[in-house]
Design an enzyme around this catalytic site. Structure first.
Site, PDB file in Angstrom:
ATOM      1  N   HIS A  65      10.321  -9.522  26.084  1.00  0.00           N
ATOM      2  CA  HIS A  65       9.390  -9.008  25.064  1.00  0.00           C
ATOM      3  C   HIS A  65       8.844 -10.135  24.198  1.00  0.00           C
ATOM      4  CE1 HIS A  65       8.295  -5.405  22.365  1.00  0.00           C
ATOM      5  NE2 HIS A  65       7.741  -6.472  21.804  1.00  0.00           N
ATOM      6  N   HIS A 108       4.913 -11.554  22.826  1.00  0.00           N
ATOM      7  CA  HIS A 108       3.454 -11.367  22.811  1.00  0.00           C
ATOM      8  C   HIS A 108       2.769 -12.715  22.975  1.00  0.00           C
ATOM      9  CE1 HIS A 108       3.413  -7.105  21.373  1.00  0.00           C
ATOM     10  NE2 HIS A 108       4.659  -7.445  21.047  1.00  0.00           N
ATOM     11  N   HIS A 126       6.538   0.305  22.980  1.00  0.00           N
ATOM     12  CA  HIS A 126       7.010  -0.035  21.633  1.00  0.00           C
ATOM     13  C   HIS A 126       7.371   1.271  20.927  1.00  0.00           C
ATOM     14  CE1 HIS A 126       5.159  -4.026  22.042  1.00  0.00           C
ATOM     15  NE2 HIS A 126       5.708  -4.367  20.904  1.00  0.00           N
ATOM     16  N   GLU A 184      10.927   1.461  16.144  1.00  0.00           N
ATOM     17  CA  GLU A 184      11.010   0.169  15.465  1.00  0.00           C
ATOM     18  C   GLU A 184      11.155   0.352  13.949  1.00  0.00           C
ATOM     19  OE1 GLU A 184       7.560  -2.284  16.094  1.00  0.00           O
ATOM     20  OE2 GLU A 184       8.364  -3.977  14.942  1.00  0.00           O
ATOM     21  N   ASP A 205       9.719 -11.328  20.307  1.00  0.00           N
ATOM     22  CA  ASP A 205       8.547 -10.549  19.888  1.00  0.00           C
ATOM     23  C   ASP A 205       7.343 -11.484  19.668  1.00  0.00           C
ATOM     24  OD1 ASP A 205       7.285  -8.163  19.464  1.00  0.00           O
ATOM     25  OD2 ASP A 205       8.150  -7.759  17.492  1.00  0.00           O
TER      26      ASP A 205
HETATM   27 ZN   LIG Z   1       6.299  -6.314  20.256  1.00  0.00          ZN
END
Ligand SMILES: [Zn+2]
Length: 339
Positions: A26, A28, A211, A214, A295
């Site tokens: 994971h 980005h 996602h 969270e 992330d």
């Molecule tokens: Zn993310």
């Protein structure tokens, strides 16, 4: 405890953690631009960064966010830099190079939202964006022994028809996309309307990750249930809040769903009060498939070594447990699954 003690600033990672071969699911791509590259490119886009402090102020989040507007501005500044095919190819190559050389990552899934890059730069079509990124990954694969693949992100804040176009694009490029993801804040943006798109992607052989779970909101566990039951999620991006809901924990375990946990991200977005109270160990000790991820490494001033170090330091994970989390990431990767 002083919140800053969770920050990587000025801290070192143990040689044992550095030496551990790692896998990450994971990350980005848009938010992994190498800091020196940001500083090199930014002036072309009217952003002057004369020193490290100005870079950090403009591009990095070092303390839990108080002001959502300031955070969004950092995302938008990053978006400004993704302005050409040449830059995107460089971004992709350097992301892999840094992962391999600095973090000892041997398997890496990167994800990006074609709409996020295209919105900032309408002259870049999805096809141009994707080809440039793929060229960067190909160069990295030739130069380093790293397995790397891409996940295509849908943005839940966008209209169904926009996401339908992105889904079609992902399916057309199923040879270079591993999976489909749904991102952005889920509060107020129900995932269920997107179920037909995820069904199509799944039928085309793409892996499904969503996602979800969270933010620390009362509906968090229900959102995760919806992502699994309605979108067919095999993996959940975050899912950190489900520890409060035994039924959803049971569902995640029974379905063999993998959690892509991102500790520093959770701390900086106030998903958890501090890293000592992160439920990572609760989830792991309940027998769930847990993995460790960054992330948005550059904007959150972290890397995978540092995430491992934090879990060892604040939650007492042993080196063996950390290695097991990395193995789990490899097993849960869309790169290694058998269709
Ligand atoms: Zn993310």
């Amino acid at each position: 405890m002083n919140k800053s003690s969770f920050s990587r600033e000025g801290q070192v990672v143990t040689p044992e953690i550095q030496a551990l071969p790692k896998a990450e699911l994971h990350r980005h791509l848009e938010l992994c631009m190498r800091p020196s590259t940001i500083r090199e490119l930014a002036p072309q886009f009217g952003i002057e960064l004369p020193d490290k402090e100005s870079f950090q102020q403009r591009f990095v989040i070092l303390e839990p966010m108080q002001d959502l507007g300031a955070v969004l501005n950092k995302f938008l500044d990053t978006q400004k830099l993704l302005a050409s095919e040449e830059i995107l190819e460089r971004l992709a190559f350097e992301a892999c190079e840094d992962a391999f050389k600095n973090e000892n990552i041997h398997l890496l899934e990167l994800r990006y939202a074609p709409t996020f890059i295209h919105q900032g730069h309408p002259h870049l079509s999805f096809a141009k964006i994707h080809s440039a990124i793929c060229r960067g990954l190909d160069r990295a694969r030739k130069q380093y022994p790293i397995e790397v693949g891409l996940i295509c992100i849908l943005q839940r804040i966008l209209a169904y028809k926009d996401n339908e176009l992105v889904t079609e694009f992902a399916i057309e490029n199923a040879d270079t996309f591993l999976g489909l993801d749904l991102a952005d804040n889920e509060v107020g943006f129900d995932c269920k309307p997107f179920a037909p798109l995820f069904a199509r992607a799944k039928a085309a052989g793409l892996g499904i990750t969503v996602h979800s779970g969270e933010a620390d909101v009362p509906e968090a566990a229900q959102y995760v249930r919806d992502a699994i039951e309605c979108l067919g999620a095999e993996r959940i991006g975050h899912g950190v809040q489900i520890y409060r809901d035994p039924e959803v924990m049971k569902l995640v375990k029974e379905r063999g769903v993998t959690l892509e946990l991102c500790p520093t991200s959770n701390w900086l977005t106030n998903a958890i009060p501090n890293l000592k109270e992160h439920p990572f160990k609760i989830l792991m000790d309940s027998g769930l498939k847990v993995t460790i991820n960054t992330d948005d490494p550059v904007i959150f001033n972290t890397d995978l070594n540092w995430e491992y170090q934090l879990l060892q330091r604040h939650l007492g994970l042993s080196l063996k447990e950390l290695a097991e989390c990395s193995e789990q990431a490899r097993r849960s990767s869309f790169l290694t699954r058998e269709n």
